[in-house]
Write a protein that holds these residues in place. Structure first.
Motif, PDB file in Angstrom:
ATOM      1  N   ALA A  66      35.618  12.555  23.134  1.00 24.46           N
ATOM      2  CA  ALA A  66      34.815  13.739  23.415  1.00 24.46           C
ATOM      3  C   ALA A  66      34.393  13.779  24.883  1.00 24.46           C
ATOM      4  O   ALA A  66      34.387  14.841  25.513  1.00 24.46           O
ATOM      5  CB  ALA A  66      33.584  13.755  22.507  1.00 24.46           C
ATOM      6  N   LYS A  67      34.053  12.618  25.428  1.00 25.30           N
ATOM      7  CA  LYS A  67      33.631  12.568  26.836  1.00 25.30           C
ATOM      8  C   LYS A  67      34.765  13.006  27.759  1.00 25.30           C
ATOM      9  O   LYS A  67      34.521  13.722  28.745  1.00 25.30           O
ATOM     10  CB  LYS A  67      33.178  11.152  27.189  1.00 25.30           C
ATOM     11  CG  LYS A  67      32.643  11.028  28.612  1.00 25.30           C
ATOM     12  CD  LYS A  67      32.130   9.627  28.902  1.00 25.30           C
ATOM     13  CE  LYS A  67      31.601   9.538  30.325  1.00 25.30           C
ATOM     14  NZ  LYS A  67      31.121   8.162  30.653  1.00 25.30           N
ATOM     15  N   ILE A  68      35.989  12.610  27.430  1.00 27.21           N
ATOM     16  CA  ILE A  68      37.133  13.029  28.255  1.00 27.21           C
ATOM     17  C   ILE A  68      37.253  14.548  28.251  1.00 27.21           C
ATOM     18  O   ILE A  68      37.435  15.180  29.301  1.00 27.21           O
ATOM     19  CB  ILE A  68      38.445  12.391  27.741  1.00 27.21           C
ATOM     20  CG1 ILE A  68      38.392  10.873  27.854  1.00 27.21           C
ATOM     21  CG2 ILE A  68      39.639  12.924  28.540  1.00 27.21           C
ATOM     22  CD1 ILE A  68      39.564  10.172  27.187  1.00 27.21           C
ATOM     23  N   MET A  69      37.138  15.148  27.073  1.00 27.03           N
ATOM     24  CA  MET A  69      37.231  16.611  26.981  1.00 27.03           C
ATOM     25  C   MET A  69      36.151  17.291  27.814  1.00 27.03           C
ATOM     26  O   MET A  69      36.425  18.240  28.562  1.00 27.03           O
ATOM     27  CB  MET A  69      37.105  17.060  25.520  1.00 27.03           C
ATOM     28  CG  MET A  69      38.370  16.936  24.712  1.00 27.03           C
ATOM     29  SD  MET A  69      38.227  17.787  23.114  1.00 27.03           S
ATOM     30  CE  MET A  69      37.612  16.447  22.100  1.00 27.03           C
ATOM     31  N   THR A  70      34.920  16.812  27.675  1.00 24.16           N
ATOM     32  CA  THR A  70      33.807  17.434  28.392  1.00 24.16           C
ATOM     33  C   THR A  70      33.978  17.307  29.893  1.00 24.16           C
ATOM     34  O   THR A  70      33.734  18.262  30.645  1.00 24.16           O
ATOM     35  CB  THR A  70      32.476  16.800  27.945  1.00 24.16           C
ATOM     36  OG1 THR A  70      32.306  17.031  26.542  1.00 24.16           O
ATOM     37  CG2 THR A  70      31.301  17.404  28.687  1.00 24.16           C
ATOM     38  N   LEU A  71      34.412  16.161  30.363  1.00 23.98           N
ATOM     39  CA  LEU A  71      34.609  15.957  31.795  1.00 23.98           C
ATOM     40  C   LEU A  71      35.752  16.801  32.349  1.00 23.98           C
ATOM     41  O   LEU A  71      35.701  17.259  33.494  1.00 23.98           O
ATOM     42  CB  LEU A  71      34.875  14.476  32.095  1.00 23.98           C
ATOM     43  CG  LEU A  71      33.678  13.535  32.004  1.00 23.98           C
ATOM     44  CD1 LEU A  71      34.119  12.101  32.200  1.00 23.98           C
ATOM     45  CD2 LEU A  71      32.619  13.920  33.032  1.00 23.98           C
ATOM     46  N   PHE A  77      29.332  18.476  24.850  1.00 22.43           N
ATOM     47  CA  PHE A  77      29.690  17.185  24.253  1.00 22.43           C
ATOM     48  C   PHE A  77      29.587  17.220  22.733  1.00 22.43           C
ATOM     49  O   PHE A  77      30.437  16.673  22.029  1.00 22.43           O
ATOM     50  CB  PHE A  77      28.787  16.087  24.827  1.00 22.43           C
ATOM     51  CG  PHE A  77      29.103  14.717  24.333  1.00 22.43           C
ATOM     52  CD1 PHE A  77      30.277  14.072  24.715  1.00 22.43           C
ATOM     53  CD2 PHE A  77      28.235  14.053  23.479  1.00 22.43           C
ATOM     54  CE1 PHE A  77      30.576  12.793  24.257  1.00 22.43           C
ATOM     55  CE2 PHE A  77      28.521  12.777  23.017  1.00 22.43           C
ATOM     56  CZ  PHE A  77      29.698  12.148  23.404  1.00 22.43           C
ATOM     57  N   LYS A  78      28.563  17.874  22.211  1.00 22.65           N
ATOM     58  CA  LYS A  78      28.411  17.939  20.750  1.00 22.65           C
ATOM     59  C   LYS A  78      29.561  18.717  20.118  1.00 22.65           C
ATOM     60  O   LYS A  78      30.009  18.398  19.008  1.00 22.65           O
ATOM     61  CB  LYS A  78      27.066  18.558  20.371  1.00 22.65           C
ATOM     62  CG  LYS A  78      26.813  19.953  20.935  1.00 22.65           C
ATOM     63  CD  LYS A  78      25.376  20.388  20.696  1.00 22.65           C
ATOM     64  CE  LYS A  78      25.090  21.740  21.351  1.00 22.65           C
ATOM     65  NZ  LYS A  78      23.661  22.135  21.225  1.00 22.65           N
ATOM     66  N   ALA A  79      30.081  19.729  20.814  1.00 25.28           N
ATOM     67  CA  ALA A  79      31.240  20.469  20.308  1.00 25.28           C
ATOM     68  C   ALA A  79      32.503  19.634  20.422  1.00 25.28           C
ATOM     69  O   ALA A  79      33.403  19.715  19.574  1.00 25.28           O
ATOM     70  CB  ALA A  79      31.404  21.780  21.078  1.00 25.28           C
ATOM     71  N   ALA A  80      32.582  18.813  21.456  1.00 22.60           N
ATOM     72  CA  ALA A  80      33.739  17.938  21.626  1.00 22.60           C
ATOM     73  C   ALA A  80      33.797  16.888  20.519  1.00 22.60           C
ATOM     74  O   ALA A  80      34.880  16.560  20.016  1.00 22.60           O
ATOM     75  CB  ALA A  80      33.689  17.270  22.997  1.00 22.60           C
ATOM     76  N   ILE A  81      32.663  16.370  20.134  1.00 18.51           N
ATOM     77  CA  ILE A  81      32.600  15.422  19.009  1.00 18.51           C
ATOM     78  C   ILE A  81      33.152  16.090  17.753  1.00 18.51           C
ATOM     79  O   ILE A  81      33.975  15.513  17.016  1.00 18.51           O
ATOM     80  CB  ILE A  81      31.151  14.956  18.770  1.00 18.51           C
ATOM     81  CG1 ILE A  81      30.689  14.022  19.894  1.00 18.51           C
ATOM     82  CG2 ILE A  81      31.025  14.281  17.402  1.00 18.51           C
ATOM     83  CD1 ILE A  81      31.181  12.609  19.790  1.00 18.51           C
TER      84      ILE A  81
END
Length: 455
Positions: A66-71, A77-81
């Motif tokens: 998720a962190k990779i997507m957000t960056l 981040f909550k949507a990436a999770i």
């Protein structure tokens, strides 16, 4: 466009990647073909074990992915999770159902035995977008690999770390070397890939121009494509609707992924009798959204993925205003902070001849239309070149049946937000593309449906 990670929340260049050269691409193709020759003979049971393992990796390391997507593209981040969790779900779905979906189907004919057999095609090219950088890929990977195909991924150039992470997940899950590979290449190399005889078909999620380009390249080679392109989804609210639920869902549906979703609700079509109240409530919801760092849990709206996207979105809004539209809130890019931020925006008083009336806004901009009745609502809903999804709100069964029957879209959701689900086919009509992903229809797109007749 350079292959690079640029944090859209700050504009900071985090990492760059060297594109593959022609010799390296050729090596990848050779490896993919060698892998397919063996992989197609592997049992569903073995493939299922590996696909279940991929799901486990996704679930166990979801925060890292998720962190990779957000960056890379600014998703909260909550949507990436939630996106990573959905990827695990689709892996498990096809791990459990692929054998059933692709089992031989007996048909009574004049033969002693006749049946339909499903067999993999070979190398499938996936051209994927940045907005759901894990989900869009895994909804291809899970059915394609379970069917016995092998995959080559040409991901968007601004999410290279996502692309490489997905390849690593497939490798760690136990799939044979070469069954799924990421190609760090530019869009100009896609036509060359489609001209290689070993590449049997392609799937693309993205813009209309990208889809048209791939379809043209594939058509020259007489190769199948599945295209999921843009959308300008209607969100119809009729008098009998649960207005509070409709407004809450409308806000979520428009702001999904910072407004950057093909199936986000974009055109809100509301009957006059409740339009004032709907507008007031929607305005309150939009103005209450927290804009900020996508890594923070309280953030509702993060940045758009690239500076070009924010530039194009703002230009669309200004064209709409110039042609008579009224801005209720927002309407200009935020210049008080670094990054690609655009505020929640509502446009009203949009005439049918306004150039933006039928366009797709790929960002947090809602268009609000007032209509006298259901007839006018359906007419406006269908007055677009797109046909991906539609949401409609009513508790009247006759209205519900008309909406289901008459709205021109690949999916219609009544009293709910349009979303993709591994159990349901997903795709569009008109300029939103063709073919279907997910469910049994999705796994059947890239197989040879072979008729067998035995006397």
């Amino acid at each position: 466009m350079a292959i690079a990670t640029i944090n859209p929340a700050t504009g900071e260049l985090l990492k760059t990647f060297e594109p593959l050269n022609d010799a390296e691409i050729a090596e990848k193709l050779d490896l993919a073909q060698q892998a397919f020759e063996k992989y197609q003979k592997i049992s569903f049971q073995e493939r299922s074990v590996w696909m279940q393992k991929a799901a486990e990796i996704l679930e166990q390391e979801k925060a890292d992915f998720a962190k990779i997507m957000t960056l890379e593209m600014g998703k909260p981040f909550k949507a990436a999770i939630a996106e990573v969790e959905k990827c695990a779900h689709v892996c498990r779905y096809y791990a459990e159902h692929a054998a059933e979906f692709l089992a031989d189907v007996s048909v009574k004919t004049d033969a002693s035995h006749s049946f339909v057999k499903y067999q993999p095609l070979g190398i499938i090219l996936a051209v994927m977008p940045w907005n759901f950088p894990f989900w869009q890929v895994f909804r291809f990977v899970a059915p394609a690999l379970m069917a016995g195909n092998v995959g080559l991924l040409k991901h968007a150039s601004n999410v290279p770390q996502c692309a490489l992470a997905i390849e690593e997940i497939i490798q760690r899950a136990g799939f044979p070397t070469g069954v799924f590979q990421t190609l760090l290449i530019g869009a100009a190399k896609v036509a060359d890939l489609m001209s290689d005889d070993r590449v049997k078909a392609a799937t693309l999620t993205g813009s209309e121009p990208a889809g048209a380009s791939l379809a043209a390249a594939s058509g020259k080679q007489i190769k199948k494509t599945v295209l999921e392109l843009g959308g300008s989804d209607p969100f119809i609210v009729l008098e009998s609707a649960d207005l509070e639920a409709a407004v809450t869902t409308a806000t979520t549906a428009r702001m999904l992924n910072n407004g950057q979703s093909c199936i986000a609700a974009k055109r809100f079509i509301v009957v006059e009798t409740i339009a004032d109240k709907f507008e007031k409530l929607l305005l309150e919801k939009f103005q209450a959204l927290k804009i900020g760092d996508p890594m923070e849990s309280e953030t509702d709206l993060g940045p758009l993925a690239t500076p070009d996207i924010i530039k194009d979105l703002d230009q669309q809004v200004q064209v709409g205003v110039k042609n008579g539209a009224k801005v209720l809130t927002g309407g200009h890019a935020l210049s008080d902070r670094p990054g690609n931020y655009y505020p929640p925006t509502i446009l009203t008083d949009i005439s049918p001849d306004n150039p933006v009336a039928q366009e797709e806004f790929f960002g947090p901009v809602a268009m609000l239309f007032r209509v006298p009745d259901i007839d006018a609502a359906i007419k406006i809903a269908n007055a677009t070149p797109f046909g991906l999804g539609a949401s409609a709100w009513t508790t009247n069964s006759q209205e519900r049946d008309r909406l289901i029957e008459e709205i021109e879209a690949g999916s219609v959701f009544i009293n709910g937000m349009v979303k993709s689900d591994p159990r349901l086919p997903f795709g569009g009509i008109k300029r939103s593309g063709y073919g279907r992903e997910l469910s049994i229809q999705g796994i059947h797109e890239f197989v040879n449906v072979k008729t067998v007749w035995v006397k």
